[in-house]
Design a protein around this motif. Structure first.
Motif, PDB file in Angstrom:
ATOM      1  N   ALA A   1       3.874   0.612   2.721  1.00  0.00           N
ATOM      2  CA  ALA A   1       3.753  -0.443   3.723  1.00  0.00           C
ATOM      3  C   ALA A   1       3.413  -1.743   3.018  1.00  0.00           C
ATOM      4  O   ALA A   1       2.445  -1.803   2.245  1.00  0.00           O
ATOM      5  CB  ALA A   1       2.691  -0.109   4.760  1.00  0.00           C
ATOM      6  N   ALA A   2       4.229  -2.789   3.234  1.00  0.00           N
ATOM      7  CA  ALA A   2       3.919  -4.092   2.668  1.00  0.00           C
ATOM      8  C   ALA A   2       2.610  -4.608   3.253  1.00  0.00           C
ATOM      9  O   ALA A   2       2.288  -4.358   4.421  1.00  0.00           O
ATOM     10  CB  ALA A   2       5.053  -5.071   2.950  1.00  0.00           C
ATOM     11  N   TRP A   3       1.865  -5.308   2.430  1.00  0.00           N
ATOM     12  CA  TRP A   3       0.553  -5.798   2.839  1.00  0.00           C
ATOM     13  C   TRP A   3       0.516  -7.312   2.715  1.00  0.00           C
ATOM     14  O   TRP A   3       0.976  -7.881   1.720  1.00  0.00           O
ATOM     15  CB  TRP A   3      -0.531  -5.176   1.971  1.00  0.00           C
ATOM     16  CG  TRP A   3      -1.925  -5.656   2.275  1.00  0.00           C
ATOM     17  CD1 TRP A   3      -2.708  -5.263   3.315  1.00  0.00           C
ATOM     18  CD2 TRP A   3      -2.678  -6.607   1.535  1.00  0.00           C
ATOM     19  NE1 TRP A   3      -3.930  -5.910   3.263  1.00  0.00           N
ATOM     20  CE2 TRP A   3      -3.935  -6.744   2.182  1.00  0.00           C
ATOM     21  CE3 TRP A   3      -2.428  -7.355   0.385  1.00  0.00           C
ATOM     22  CZ2 TRP A   3      -4.929  -7.607   1.702  1.00  0.00           C
ATOM     23  CZ3 TRP A   3      -3.408  -8.216  -0.085  1.00  0.00           C
ATOM     24  CH2 TRP A   3      -4.646  -8.323   0.576  1.00  0.00           C
ATOM     25  N   THR A   4      -0.016  -7.978   3.729  1.00  0.00           N
ATOM     26  CA  THR A   4      -0.149  -9.431   3.730  1.00  0.00           C
ATOM     27  C   THR A   4      -1.620  -9.790   3.613  1.00  0.00           C
ATOM     28  O   THR A   4      -2.431  -9.377   4.454  1.00  0.00           O
ATOM     29  CB  THR A   4       0.424 -10.047   5.012  1.00  0.00           C
ATOM     30  OG1 THR A   4       1.806  -9.697   5.117  1.00  0.00           O
ATOM     31  CG2 THR A   4       0.274 -11.560   4.998  1.00  0.00           C
ATOM     32  N   PRO A   5      -2.006 -10.542   2.599  1.00  0.00           N
ATOM     33  CA  PRO A   5      -3.426 -10.859   2.415  1.00  0.00           C
ATOM     34  C   PRO A   5      -3.916 -11.831   3.472  1.00  0.00           C
ATOM     35  O   PRO A   5      -3.175 -12.701   3.932  1.00  0.00           O
ATOM     36  CB  PRO A   5      -3.462 -11.497   1.021  1.00  0.00           C
ATOM     37  CG  PRO A   5      -2.094 -12.042   0.817  1.00  0.00           C
ATOM     38  CD  PRO A   5      -1.168 -11.100   1.531  1.00  0.00           C
ATOM     39  N   PRO A   6      -5.170 -11.698   3.884  1.00  0.00           N
ATOM     40  CA  PRO A   6      -5.751 -12.698   4.794  1.00  0.00           C
ATOM     41  C   PRO A   6      -5.911 -14.020   4.078  1.00  0.00           C
ATOM     42  O   PRO A   6      -6.194 -14.060   2.886  1.00  0.00           O
ATOM     43  CB  PRO A   6      -7.115 -12.083   5.148  1.00  0.00           C
ATOM     44  CG  PRO A   6      -7.441 -11.188   3.997  1.00  0.00           C
ATOM     45  CD  PRO A   6      -6.131 -10.639   3.515  1.00  0.00           C
TER      46      PRO A   6
ATOM     47  N   ILE B   1       0.853  -1.173   0.000  1.00  0.00           N
ATOM     48  CA  ILE B   1       0.000   0.000   0.000  1.00  0.00           C
ATOM     49  C   ILE B   1       0.896   1.232   0.000  1.00  0.00           C
ATOM     50  O   ILE B   1       1.849   1.309   0.780  1.00  0.00           O
ATOM     51  CB  ILE B   1      -0.903   0.043   1.247  1.00  0.00           C
ATOM     52  CG1 ILE B   1      -1.697  -1.259   1.378  1.00  0.00           C
ATOM     53  CG2 ILE B   1      -1.833   1.245   1.189  1.00  0.00           C
ATOM     54  CD1 ILE B   1      -2.649  -1.522   0.245  1.00  0.00           C
ATOM     55  N   VAL B   2       0.616   2.180  -0.889  1.00  0.00           N
ATOM     56  CA  VAL B   2       1.320   3.458  -0.891  1.00  0.00           C
ATOM     57  C   VAL B   2       0.322   4.522  -0.466  1.00  0.00           C
ATOM     58  O   VAL B   2      -0.561   4.921  -1.239  1.00  0.00           O
ATOM     59  CB  VAL B   2       1.924   3.770  -2.266  1.00  0.00           C
ATOM     60  CG1 VAL B   2       2.651   5.114  -2.216  1.00  0.00           C
ATOM     61  CG2 VAL B   2       2.877   2.676  -2.711  1.00  0.00           C
TER      62      VAL B   2
END
Length: 574
Positions: free
Chosen positions: A568-573, A560-561
């Motif tokens: 910020a790196a995003w981790t999927p559920p 996400i920018v």
């Protein structure tokens, strides 16, 4: 921390200078991307064709677009995240039958799975296509459905639930047959400006009346918490539009509206392709011959926009019957508002005209092309081009066996068709499409709608390298995916922004747009192939003209920018 509901997947030719000396670039339609690859020394190596597997039967995506002649030019779809889980769901136009919403149940890196979510609100009939866009800035994607009859705006409520919003937003859906849509946020506007393209009324034998007026809907300045639109503003003359796209043709400044029209239905002495200026607060103005506009007539079907020459100004790809067109801007930019952009065709040099089928029994007949989309399907850092094809109905002068094409970008700027090697050749009549990463494994998958035949989903099953990276000619091809968050309730998805991704001395750039393609739109992750690069930086040119600093962005990850908090790196559920 970004709220979960705001995490959505956003999409005779004249010779040019030697292609080996031209920097490369690209833009993805629908989800809107421009990828610029500059610098000859750092030029990537072309990767092998991706391996697509037809996952339609196992995916649970059981659906067909169909109808009579009035529905034969439709068949679009929308790809977007309707419940904030980061996976792109699908809304499929149904033509004479009901449309359908399919929830993406795929596990990360696993097989693609969908389940249908039936609801009278979304199961509308006579839907030709659809585009996702967050109109009211609440973090839930809304849907604009294009119909044979009243167009309907569906307000997203979260959890893949919707409600009709025409009345609440004072949005006039008209009563004509609509096939085209695009949107932009004009400077200072709280809500987007919407453009609708009207197609043909086949019951009208008068050439001057068969193409109804295209319309522009501008929001009124009410100061309320919800959008409220004024009376439709006719964009006349109108010539039976099949695609529209708001984009900054000069690379900067307010977006102009490109309209692609079907010359089969307008008067030949007057009808043509169009470009409208939309000055903030003023009436739209059509570029004409007095401004230096080059008159062009096509059986206009779809639009894609990409900067393929590396000059910061997007090229225009236009699908048609017979040869498609790839046009590059000749006019130096910027220019006064009254000076029209002038284009030169470069499609023949680049190998993207695809005027005839490459396989089948009808290779001597002209093709009928519909949805164009640029995307890096093998993550080698070179932009590729998908073009859906299919006969309108059973026109004998055009190919019936007319499979869609997948054109892989090459280091010298040309493209090569690899549809057979990629495993996507079928003889059904293609229409709308979306190229999206359905299971978040870093490899772009393909969904294609057909007229009178089941919608297909192809899973990109290229061999996996480290951390899920695709393998290109034995070398790991890396990638990243980005979603912008503006941080306000105005244009939350930053439509009109440009995302720059830097690897070494190369930059790839993506313009975030709503519109183009053929009756099909995407709102989701901006996917960028990096080839062998293992690190990258990102910079955003926001719609208001401000520019962020370069920031490192994780490779082989989705991020996400956020305009306020950065990357910020995003981790999927799971």
């Amino acid at each position: 921390m970004v709220p979960a509901m705001r995490i959505r997947h956003r999409g005779g030719d004249r010779a040019r200078p030697a292609l080996a000396a031209i920097a490369l670039v690209a833009l993805v339609a629908g989800g809107g991307v421009v990828a610029v690859q500059s610098g000859l020394l750092g030029r990537p190596t072309a990767g092998a064709p991706p391996a697509f597997v037809d996952a339609t039967s196992s995916s649970g995506l059981d659906f067909t677009y169909d109808g009579g002649f009035r529905q034969s030019a439709g068949g679009g779809l929308a790809a977007f995240d309707c419940d904030g889980d980061g996976r792109q769901d699908l809304y499929l136009a149904g033509g004479a039958g009901p449309a359908a919403l399919f929830h993406n149940d795929s596990e990360v890196g696993g097989e693609i799975r969908f389940s249908r979510r039936s609801d009278p609100v979304t199961d509308l009939t006579m839907v030709n296509g659809a585009y996702p866009i967050d109109i009211d800035g609440d973090g839930n994607a809304d849907l604009i459905t294009l119909r044979d009859g009243e167009n309907v705006a569906l307000r997203g409520l979260g959890g893949c639930r919707f409600e009709r919003a025409n009345d609440a937003w004072h949005l006039d859906g008209g009563a004509a047959q609509t096939m085209a849509f695009s949107a932009t946020w004009e400077p200072g506007a709280t809500w987007p400006t919407l453009a609708f393209g009207t197609y043909v009324d086949p019951s009208n034998s008068d050439l001057d009346g068969r193409c109804g007026p295209n319309v522009l809907l501008r929001p009124m300045s009410t100061g309320g918490d919800a959008p409220e639109y004024g009376a439709p503003l006719a964009l006349t003359p109108s010539y039976c539009a099949l695609s529209m796209l708001f984009s900054a043709w000069g690379g900067t400044g307010p977006a102009s509206l490109r309209v692609s029209n079907d010359r089969a239905f307008y008067r030949q002495e007057t009808g043509q392709e169009q470009l409208w200026q939309v000055p903030p607060g003023d009436a739209p103005r059509l570029y004409g011959e007095a401004d230096g506009w080059n008159r062009l007539q096509l059986e206009g079907m779809g639009i894609a926009s990409y900067d393929l020459t590396g000059d910061g100004r997007p090229e225009i790809y236009l699908t048609s019957q017979g040869a498609n067109r790839l046009q590059s801007l000749e006019t130096p930019a910027p220019q006064p508002d009254h000076v029209a952009p002038r284009y030169v065709d470069i499609g023949l040099d680049r190998g993207v005209n695809v005027a005839h089928p490459s396989v089948g029994s009808d290779t001597n007949l002209p093709s009928t092309s519909w949805h164009p989309e640029f995307a890096d399907v093998n993550d080698d850092g070179l932009i590729d081009l998908f073009v859906s094809k299919g006969n309108v109905t059973e026109q004998p002068d055009f190919a019936m066996q007319d499979p869609s094409v997948l054109l892989l970008g090459q280091p010298d700027g040309t493209f090569v068709d690899v549809a057979q090697q990629a495993g996507i050749v079928v003889m059904d009549r293609g229409r709308g499409a979306a190229i999206v990463d359905l299971n978040l494994d870093g490899r772009l998958d393909l969904v294609e709608s057909f007229y009178g035949a089941p919608t297909r989903v192809w899973q990109n099953s290229a061999a996996a390298g480290s951390e899920g990276a695709a393998v290109s000619q034995g070398t790991a091809a890396h990638w990243l995916a980005i979603q912008l968050v503006d941080g306000s309730t105005v244009n939350l998805d930053a439509i009109g922004a440009v995302v720059d991704v830097r690897t070494g001395d190369r930059v790839q750039s993506r313009e975030v747009v709503v519109g183009g393609g053929h009756a099909s739109g995407e709102l989701g992750w901006l996917h960028v192939g990096l080839g062998g690069s293992t690190s990258a930086d990102v910079r955003v040119r926001w719609p208001d003209g401000s520019v962020s600093d370069w920031q490192p962005v994780p490779v082989d990850r989705v991020s996400i920018v956020n305009r306020d908090s950065g990357v910020a790196a995003w981790t999927p559920p799971r």
